[in-house]
Design a protein around this motif. Structure first.
Motif, PDB file in Angstrom:
ATOM      1  N   THR A 184       0.829  -1.204   0.000  1.00  0.00           N
ATOM      2  CA  THR A 184       0.000   0.000   0.000  1.00  0.00           C
ATOM      3  C   THR A 184       0.863   1.253   0.000  1.00  0.00           C
ATOM      4  OG1 THR A 184      -1.733  -1.200   1.209  1.00  0.00           O
ATOM      5  CG2 THR A 184      -1.879   1.199   1.178  1.00  0.00           C
ATOM      6  N   GLY A 190       2.182   1.839  -3.390  1.00  0.00           N
ATOM      7  CA  GLY A 190       1.212   2.135  -4.436  1.00  0.00           C
ATOM      8  C   GLY A 190       0.733   0.931  -5.223  1.00  0.00           C
ATOM      9  N   GLN A 191       1.146  -0.274  -4.835  1.00  0.00           N
ATOM     10  CA  GLN A 191       0.645  -1.464  -5.524  1.00  0.00           C
ATOM     11  C   GLN A 191      -0.818  -1.726  -5.155  1.00  0.00           C
ATOM     12  OE1 GLN A 191       3.108  -4.936  -5.209  1.00  0.00           O
ATOM     13  NE2 GLN A 191       4.925  -3.931  -6.019  1.00  0.00           N
ATOM     14  N   LEU A 248      -4.321   0.235  -3.535  1.00  0.00           N
ATOM     15  CA  LEU A 248      -4.947   1.511  -3.236  1.00  0.00           C
ATOM     16  C   LEU A 248      -5.509   1.463  -1.825  1.00  0.00           C
ATOM     17  CD1 LEU A 248      -6.849   2.272  -6.583  1.00  0.00           C
ATOM     18  CD2 LEU A 248      -4.665   3.222  -5.804  1.00  0.00           C
ATOM     19  N   GLU A 265      -3.585   8.636   4.159  1.00  0.00           N
ATOM     20  CA  GLU A 265      -2.661   9.393   3.323  1.00  0.00           C
ATOM     21  C   GLU A 265      -1.229   8.999   3.661  1.00  0.00           C
ATOM     22  OE1 GLU A 265      -3.684  13.230   4.768  1.00  0.00           O
ATOM     23  OE2 GLU A 265      -5.278  13.562   3.290  1.00  0.00           O
ATOM     24  N   ASN A 283       0.997  14.608  -0.435  1.00  0.00           N
ATOM     25  CA  ASN A 283       0.315  13.319  -0.349  1.00  0.00           C
ATOM     26  C   ASN A 283       0.609  12.527  -1.615  1.00  0.00           C
ATOM     27  OD1 ASN A 283      -1.391  11.152  -0.073  1.00  0.00           O
ATOM     28  ND2 ASN A 283      -3.273  12.358   0.113  1.00  0.00           N
ATOM     29  N   ILE A 284       1.363  11.440  -1.509  1.00  0.00           N
ATOM     30  CA  ILE A 284       1.777  10.703  -2.705  1.00  0.00           C
ATOM     31  C   ILE A 284       0.612   9.968  -3.357  1.00  0.00           C
ATOM     32  CG2 ILE A 284       4.117  10.450  -1.841  1.00  0.00           C
ATOM     33  CD1 ILE A 284       3.502   7.495  -1.319  1.00  0.00           C
ATOM     34  N   PHE A 285      -0.491   9.785  -2.633  1.00  0.00           N
ATOM     35  CA  PHE A 285      -1.663   9.187  -3.267  1.00  0.00           C
ATOM     36  C   PHE A 285      -2.305  10.170  -4.245  1.00  0.00           C
ATOM     37  CE2 PHE A 285      -2.381   6.383   0.726  1.00  0.00           C
ATOM     38  CZ  PHE A 285      -1.374   5.533   0.303  1.00  0.00           C
ATOM     39  N   SER A 306      -0.252  12.943  -5.581  1.00  0.00           N
ATOM     40  CA  SER A 306       0.844  13.300  -6.491  1.00  0.00           C
ATOM     41  C   SER A 306       1.842  12.145  -6.567  1.00  0.00           C
ATOM     42  CB  SER A 306       1.545  14.564  -5.997  1.00  0.00           C
ATOM     43  OG  SER A 306       0.654  15.655  -5.934  1.00  0.00           O
ATOM     44  N   PRO A 307       1.575  11.181  -7.428  1.00  0.00           N
ATOM     45  CA  PRO A 307       2.410   9.964  -7.472  1.00  0.00           C
ATOM     46  C   PRO A 307       3.842  10.201  -7.923  1.00  0.00           C
ATOM     47  CG  PRO A 307       0.803   9.991  -9.272  1.00  0.00           C
ATOM     48  CD  PRO A 307       0.440  11.119  -8.362  1.00  0.00           C
ATOM     49  N   LYS A 342       6.542   9.027  -5.698  1.00  0.00           N
ATOM     50  CA  LYS A 342       6.764   7.601  -5.468  1.00  0.00           C
ATOM     51  C   LYS A 342       8.177   7.175  -5.869  1.00  0.00           C
ATOM     52  CE  LYS A 342       1.945   6.127  -5.680  1.00  0.00           C
ATOM     53  NZ  LYS A 342       0.932   5.300  -6.373  1.00  0.00           N
ATOM     54  N   GLU A 343       8.865   8.007  -6.639  1.00  0.00           N
ATOM     55  CA  GLU A 343      10.258   7.683  -6.960  1.00  0.00           C
ATOM     56  C   GLU A 343      11.149   7.785  -5.720  1.00  0.00           C
ATOM     57  OE1 GLU A 343      11.928  11.986  -8.548  1.00  0.00           O
ATOM     58  OE2 GLU A 343      10.758  10.722  -9.907  1.00  0.00           O
TER      59      GLU A 343
END
Length: 294
Positions: free
Chosen positions: A45, A48-49, A51, A56, A63-65, A67-68, A71-72
């Protein structure tokens, strides 16, 4: 990284229930729990694999959910890594180069040469130990701020395990980044992590800072005249074991006042035992069963 109220239900079962914690920079953190308690679900989770149903995850105030792009900053390889099987090591490296813009090509090549891993090797054709080593090389080369590692030492022989741990510790010390390790190997984590979180019954207890906890807490072996367990121990300690008149307890905040209370019970023997991560885990399970808030 700040995780706030992350909740996840899978097949109508609540796996994660409003999980909240922060990952400080420059630390190796253990994520401990029984099999099936949701350790892998939590990592998936965060990466991001999966949802999240609620909650958050914040990195650098974002919030990476939502602004993905951030995620890097997270590196995660599923413990199963099934999609790796048919690819060569170079093909896998090309994928991670494209995902992580700060990919450290120099470190990657040096480590590949050091461990005699070649571009044409297929992931499924190398040993499990070398697979684990290659995944750690990718993690380090990614230069990600947060490494989420799911059972990274599982199935590794002693020599490879030491190499993997050495690479991880060196990277965290050099970079000041963070590793979150989900593992059932409490003995290994005991000498590796700075703090530990316990996942139990879909909830997360606040983390122990191991060095500080080992200063404040005590594990005592007590022997009494009768087999009756004193109320003081059942109410104010975590009882790790009872064998006849011999009782082993964990006291999270051991003070002189508490020592006097124990002495007032007139035990035949009071012996301090070495405290390890397994003791903290068992004490945490005990507290959760009693409904104590941590």
């Amino acid at each position: 990284m700040d995780v706030k109220g992350v909740t996840k239900t899978i097949q109508h079962r609540l796996v994660l229930d409003h999980i909240s914690f922060s990952l400080p920079k420059g630390e190796i953190i253990g994520l401990v729990g029984r099999n099936g308690t949701g350790k892998t679900t939590l990592l998936r989770t965060l990466a991001g694999q999966y949802l999240a149903d609620e909650g958050e995850v914040w990195i650098q105030g974002t919030n990476i959910f939502v602004s993905p792009m951030f995620k890097e900053e997270i590196f995660y390889i599923d413990e199963k890594a099934n999609f790796f099987a048919s690819y060569t090591l170079e093909q896998l490296a090309m994928f991670y180069r494209s995902v992580y813009p700060q990919f450290d090509e120099t470190s990657y090549q040096q480590l590949m040469e050091r461990y005699e891993l070649t571009k044409v090797m297929r992931f499924k054709a190398i040993s499990k130990g070398m697979q684990g080593l290659f995944k750690m090389i990718l993690a380090i080369a990614s230069r990600a701020t947060y490494l989420l590692l799911d059972e990274p030492f599982d199935g590794l022989d002693v020599i490879i395990r030491k190499e993997v741990i050495g690479l991880l510790v060196g990277y965290i010390e050099e970079s000041g980044h963070t590793a979150l390790i989900a593992s059932h190997d409490l003995d290994e984590l005991d000498h590796l992590v700075d703090r530990v979180f316990f996942l139990n019954g879909a909830t997360l207890s606040l983390g122990y800072e191991l060095e500080q906890t080992k200063v404040q807490a005590r594990k005592l072996q007590l022997v009494f005249k009768t087999k009756q367990v004193p109320a003081l121990l059942t109410e104010q300690t975590s009882i790790l074991s009872v064998q006849g008149r011999v009782i082993v307890v964990f006291i999270e905040q051991y003070t002189e006042e508490f020592a006097q209370k124990i002495n007032a019970l007139e035990p035949l023997l009071v012996e301090e035992l070495p405290l390890n991560l397994e003791d903290l885990f068992m004490a945490n399970v005990h507290s959760m069963q009693k409904g104590d808030v941590k």
